[in-house]
Design a protein around this motif. Sequence first.
Motif, PDB file in Angstrom:
ATOM      1  N   PRO A   1      69.534  43.903  56.019  1.00 31.33           N
ATOM      2  CA  PRO A   1      69.707  42.463  57.354  1.00 31.33           C
ATOM      3  C   PRO A   1      70.865  42.038  57.554  1.00 31.33           C
ATOM      4  N   ILE A   2      71.161  41.990  58.803  1.00 28.35           N
ATOM      5  CA  ILE A   2      72.028  40.519  58.565  1.00 28.35           C
ATOM      6  C   ILE A   2      71.824  39.652  59.747  1.00 28.35           C
ATOM      7  N   MET A   3      71.775  38.246  59.142  1.00 31.98           N
ATOM      8  CA  MET A   3      70.940  37.395  59.934  1.00 31.98           C
ATOM      9  C   MET A   3      71.492  35.706  59.797  1.00 31.98           C
ATOM     10  N   GLU A   4      71.689  35.680  60.896  1.00 27.58           N
ATOM     11  CA  GLU A   4      72.726  34.140  60.860  1.00 27.58           C
ATOM     12  C   GLU A   4      71.585  33.127  61.696  1.00 27.58           C
ATOM     13  N   GLU A   5      71.546  32.173  61.218  1.00 27.18           N
ATOM     14  CA  GLU A   5      71.310  30.868  61.878  1.00 27.18           C
ATOM     15  C   GLU A   5      72.504  29.954  62.707  1.00 27.18           C
ATOM     16  N   SER A   6      71.718  29.904  63.765  1.00 28.21           N
ATOM     17  CA  SER A   6      72.878  28.465  64.311  1.00 28.21           C
ATOM     18  C   SER A   6      71.569  27.285  64.525  1.00 28.21           C
TER      19      SER A   6
END
Length: 141
Positions: free
Chosen positions: A15-20
């Motif tokens: 899974p591709i995840m991104e934190e902002s």
Amino acid sequence: MGSAMSDDREAGSLPIMEESVSISTQKVESGSVRVSTRTEMIDHLVPVDLSSVEVQVDRVPVDRKVDSVPEIVTKGDVTIIPVVEERIVVTRELYLREEIHVRRIAQTQHVDVKATTRRQTAHIDRVPADSTSEKDDQDDL
């Protein structure tokens, strides 16, 4: 075996995840400043030139016969005022008894005159945040 194949696909996918990051600011009162003024009286010596005119009066005896009353005459700083009298002789004759010479003498004197002026100074008191927040809470009531 068919089920093993579907497990391989799931095992091979990630899974591709991104934190902002979100940043916000908030104003927090850390204290306040109270400014007050005080007026103080300051004495000064102020140089002033004072002028005055002195009058000197001299009586000058003349005792001379004249036909008419002379005019008041000013010569320079001297004013001459004639004073006459009638004398009875065999005939009446007019004599200039005296002249009054009035002289103006100007003088300038340098003096120091005491004068008072006012000046304000500012005093700054810092008030901690704790005491101002209590006051603010009371104001809201």
